[in-house]
Design an enzyme around this catalytic site. Structure first.
Site, short mmCIF file in Angstrom:
data_model
loop_
_atom_site.label_atom_id
_atom_site.label_comp_id
_atom_site.label_asym_id
_atom_site.label_seq_id
_atom_site.Cartn_x
_atom_site.Cartn_y
_atom_site.Cartn_z
N ASN A 209 -2.02 -6.99 -21.17
CA ASN A 209 -0.79 -6.37 -21.66
C ASN A 209 0.22 -6.28 -20.52
O ASN A 209 -0.05 -6.77 -19.42
CB ASN A 209 -1.09 -4.98 -22.26
CG ASN A 209 -1.86 -4.10 -21.28
OD1 ASN A 209 -1.38 -3.80 -20.20
ND2 ASN A 209 -3.07 -3.71 -21.69
N ASP A 278 -7.16 -4.05 -25.82
CA ASP A 278 -7.87 -3.55 -27.00
C ASP A 278 -8.99 -4.48 -27.48
O ASP A 278 -9.92 -4.04 -28.15
CB ASP A 278 -6.87 -3.35 -28.15
CG ASP A 278 -5.92 -2.20 -27.87
OD1 ASP A 278 -6.36 -1.21 -27.27
OD2 ASP A 278 -4.75 -2.29 -28.26
N LYS A 288 -15.89 -22.97 -27.59
CA LYS A 288 -16.51 -22.21 -28.67
C LYS A 288 -15.48 -21.68 -29.67
O LYS A 288 -15.85 -21.07 -30.66
CB LYS A 288 -17.30 -21.03 -28.09
CG LYS A 288 -18.46 -21.43 -27.19
CD LYS A 288 -19.54 -22.11 -27.99
CE LYS A 288 -20.74 -22.48 -27.11
NZ LYS A 288 -21.44 -21.30 -26.60
N PHE A 322 -2.65 9.01 -22.32
CA PHE A 322 -1.29 8.50 -22.49
C PHE A 322 -1.19 7.83 -23.86
O PHE A 322 -2.17 7.27 -24.37
CB PHE A 322 -0.94 7.50 -21.40
CG PHE A 322 -0.40 8.13 -20.14
CD1 PHE A 322 0.92 7.91 -19.76
CD2 PHE A 322 -1.19 8.95 -19.37
CE1 PHE A 322 1.43 8.50 -18.62
CE2 PHE A 322 -0.69 9.54 -18.22
CZ PHE A 322 0.63 9.31 -17.83
N LYS A 336 -3.38 11.48 -32.00
CA LYS A 336 -4.30 10.90 -31.02
C LYS A 336 -4.90 11.99 -30.15
O LYS A 336 -6.10 11.96 -29.83
CB LYS A 336 -3.55 9.88 -30.16
CG LYS A 336 -4.43 9.18 -29.13
CD LYS A 336 -3.63 8.13 -28.35
CE LYS A 336 -4.51 7.45 -27.30
NZ LYS A 336 -3.74 6.43 -26.52
N LYS A 340 -8.97 12.38 -30.39
CA LYS A 340 -9.76 12.04 -29.20
C LYS A 340 -10.17 13.26 -28.39
O LYS A 340 -10.75 13.12 -27.31
CB LYS A 340 -8.99 11.04 -28.33
CG LYS A 340 -8.78 9.69 -28.99
CD LYS A 340 -8.13 8.70 -28.06
CE LYS A 340 -7.92 7.35 -28.72
NZ LYS A 340 -9.20 6.67 -29.03
#
Length: 395
Positions: A209, A278, A288, A322, A336, A340
């Site tokens: 990212n 992610d 593959k 964050f 979130k 979490k």
């Protein structure tokens, strides 16, 4: 950042004296009150006028100067200093300090100083390595002086070796570590994650990212400057590792998980600022990759939810995460936080100018279960300070 702080620079007759002008300028830009004492030999290398222009204070070089601006200059300058740095520190000055000799303005002032003192030896390699110089440096350490080790490199005399004065940017870090912040995190252990992770597709390509790690690095610096024993777990970034911080470099999400996992239980505060990739490919080798209707299909699986797994543990340190959402930032960030089991979440305003990845500034909102605090555009160093201010209110 250093407003109200008094920095005393001592400059001796080494060729590196000219570099200290940059240090004085950087300190002045941070609003420190900078005073300079020069030896007569130093004035043969760089004019006192340079430092007077940069600091707006008269350079003092004579114990008996009646126009210094002080009643008793060497005592007054010693008493008002919050930190002292002697750079470059010649072999002669080091010997004087080691044996209590006071035969010029700088050495006389140093006998009255009670503030932390940083001595920056800079000289020819053979002079530095001479047993007399080394014994004198050892004495200074025993007296409580901080010695900034010289760098290795090509010296002005033509020799190559140890004895080169570190660059002004590095010297500034020692001063910032000493006086930039109150030591309100002293005795605390802090772990910060920063940067991106990379998931390899093949020996050439990878998934990642846009994270540059700047926010996480600012957090690690701030924690260290506030006295915390700080660990920085960082993905691959183009940033220099901060001084006074244990830096652990990783590449993949799994490596970051393992680095955090082994240290997690020992921390008082954990701040997860890393932007973890992610997904990772199920099969890494390019051959593959499956073909479907003429297009390449790459099978992916989710990487470990590092912060979620850590927060799920029965006992864990104060945990700050964050959030960077493109829609419904505050609502999604609060969800979130709850999902979490975090103590604090920092919502990054990705769509606001001057915020997000790659910038030196940020716009953030600090969210707990009870309230939220929206902050204006500020530097990432300032934002890091605000985050730890809030953490200290909550722990």
């Amino acid at each position: 950042m250093l407003k109200g702080k008094h920095v005393l620079l001592g400059i001796t007759g080494g060729i590196a004296a000219y570099k200290v002008a940059n240090l004085a300028s950087m300190l002045a830009k941070l609003h420190a009150d900078v005073h300079v004492i020069m030896t007569k030999n130093a004035e043969q290398i760089i004019s006192p006028v340079v430092f007077e222009a940069l600091t707006n204070h008269k350079v003092v070089d004579d114990v008996f100067d009646r126009n210094s601006g002080y009643h008793v200059a060497h005592i007054a300058m010693a008493h008002e200093a919050d930190v002292v740095m002697i750079a470059p520190a010649s072999a002669d000055m080091i010997a004087k300090l080691a044996h209590g000799i006071a035969d010029d303005m700088l050495s006389t002032t140093m006998l009255a100083v009670r503030a932390p003192v940083y001595v920056v030896p800079a000289m020819n390699t053979f002079m530095y390595e001479h047993h007399a110089t080394q014994e004198n440096i050892q004495k200074l350490k025993e007296y409580g002086y901080h010695i900034v080790e010289p760098a290795k490199g090509y010296l002005a005399c033509g020799d190559t070796g140890k004895g080169k004065m570190p660059e002004p940017e590095e010297l500034l870090e020692f001063i910032m570590q000493e006086i930039a912040c109150e030591k309100d995190l002293a005795g605390k252990k802090v772990l910060v994650t920063a940067g991106p992770t990379r998931e390899p597709l093949d020996p050439v390509r990878y998934l990642t990212n846009h994270s540059t790690g700047k926010m996480g690095y600012a957090l690690a610096r701030n924690a260290a400057r506030r006295g915390a024993q700080t660990v920085l777990v960082t993905g691959p970034v183009q940033l220099q590792a901060p001084r006074f911080v244990e830096t652990v470099r990783v590449t993949t999400a799994q490596e970051m998980y393992e680095a955090v996992d082994t240290r997690f239980a020992d921390q008082d505060i954990v701040v997860m600022a890393a932007a973890v990739a992610d997904y990772r490919p199920v099969e890494i080798a390019a051959e593959k990759i499956k073909k479907k209707e003429g297009a390449a299909v790459l099978e992916l699986e989710r990487t470990q939810d590092i912060i979620g797994e850590m927060a799920a543990r029965k006992e864990h340190p104060f945990l700050c995460g964050f959030s960077m959402e493109t829609e419904h930032l505050l609502e999604n960030s609060r969800q979130k936080l709850i999902k979490k089991n975090l103590d604090l979440i920092v919502a990054n305003h990705l769509r606001t100018q001057g915020a997000g990845f790659g910038t030196d500034t940020n716009v953030i909102t600090l969210i707990t279960r009870e309230d939220m605090q929206e902050l204006p555009l500020m530097s990432k160093d300032e934002a890091a300070g605000k985050i730890f201010d809030r953490i200290l209110e909550l722990i």
